[in-house]
Design a protein around this motif. Structure first.
Motif, PDB file in Angstrom:
ATOM      1  N   UNK A 175       0.803  -1.227   0.000  1.00  0.00           N
ATOM      2  CA  UNK A 175       0.000   0.000   0.000  1.00  0.00           C
ATOM      3  C   UNK A 175       0.834   1.276   0.000  1.00  0.00           C
ATOM      4  N   UNK A 176       2.125   1.167   0.287  1.00  0.00           N
ATOM      5  CA  UNK A 176       2.989   2.345   0.394  1.00  0.00           C
ATOM      6  C   UNK A 176       3.660   2.644  -0.939  1.00  0.00           C
ATOM      7  N   UNK A 177       3.903   3.944  -1.163  1.00  0.00           N
ATOM      8  CA  UNK A 177       4.668   4.391  -2.324  1.00  0.00           C
ATOM      9  C   UNK A 177       5.866   5.176  -1.833  1.00  0.00           C
ATOM     10  N   UNK A 178       6.955   5.134  -2.577  1.00  0.00           N
ATOM     11  CA  UNK A 178       8.191   5.801  -2.159  1.00  0.00           C
ATOM     12  C   UNK A 178       7.971   7.296  -2.001  1.00  0.00           C
ATOM     13  N   UNK A 179       8.498   7.853  -0.921  1.00  0.00           N
ATOM     14  CA  UNK A 179       8.440   9.290  -0.684  1.00  0.00           C
ATOM     15  C   UNK A 179       7.080   9.808  -0.279  1.00  0.00           C
ATOM     16  N   UNK A 180       6.170   8.932   0.074  1.00  0.00           N
ATOM     17  CA  UNK A 180       4.809   9.335   0.397  1.00  0.00           C
ATOM     18  C   UNK A 180       4.657   9.534   1.906  1.00  0.00           C
ATOM     19  N   UNK A 181       3.908  10.537   2.290  1.00  0.00           N
ATOM     20  CA  UNK A 181       3.649  10.764   3.709  1.00  0.00           C
ATOM     21  C   UNK A 181       2.363  10.044   4.106  1.00  0.00           C
ATOM     22  N   UNK A 182       2.085  10.008   5.398  1.00  0.00           N
ATOM     23  CA  UNK A 182       0.865   9.375   5.875  1.00  0.00           C
ATOM     24  C   UNK A 182       0.960   7.875   5.963  1.00  0.00           C
ATOM     25  N   UNK A 183       2.162   7.357   6.132  1.00  0.00           N
ATOM     26  CA  UNK A 183       2.347   5.913   6.184  1.00  0.00           C
ATOM     27  C   UNK A 183       1.694   5.266   7.381  1.00  0.00           C
TER      28      UNK A 183
END
Length: 158
Positions: free
Chosen positions: A85-93
């Protein structure tokens, strides 16, 4: 002067529409990313439980060992789902991870209740839901930090 003001207002309105459109697209992609993570976690669980069931044919494990392995399968599944569900450099993990953990555990509880022919008693399953939220949020924070660090390292390498 008035023509300039009109053109300026029109471009601001166009910018606002584009911003709203991209915000909706981001929200939709976040929802689909969480759902994709839940599906990956569920698939990992099914595979893990099937492999463990095959192992139990040859290994006479105690109830404590079975419970421990089931918890490990849940943690590994949540980790795989949050990673998906995570993408590189994304906030709100943390939030995304907590959502994956919560929905994964809720899906597991619902499936268990359906297979056993019971109506789910949410008070009995609050510990599992809490574990899913905590594990997913923690994995999300760790992955956000790691992926942000990797993105920074990649920028510095260039």
């Amino acid at each position: 002067m008035e023509n300039q003001s009109f053109a300026s207002n029109r471009s601001v309105g166009s910018f606002k529409r584009t911003t709203r459109r991209s915000a909706r697209k981001t929200e939709r992609s976040a929802i689909f990313a969480v759902l994709r993570g839940v599906l990956v976690a569920a698939a990992i669980t099914i595979i893990g439980v099937a492999v463990f069931a095959l192992i139990l044919n040859w290994w006479n494990a105690s109830d404590r060992a079975i419970t421990a392995v089931n918890q490990v399968v849940k943690f590994v599944s949540i980790l795989a789902g949050v990673t998906t569900a995570m993408h590189a450099g994304e906030s709100g993990g943390a939030m995304r991870g907590a959502c994956v953990g919560l929905l994964y555990m809720a899906l597991g509880i619902a499936c268990y209740a359906l297979m056993m022919g019971q109506s789910p008693q949410w008070t009995a399953y609050l510990a599992d839901l809490g574990m899913g939220v905590a594990a997913g949020g923690l994995f999300g924070m760790i992955l956000t930090t790691r992926k942000n660090g990797e993105a920074d390292m990649a920028k510095n390498a260039v």
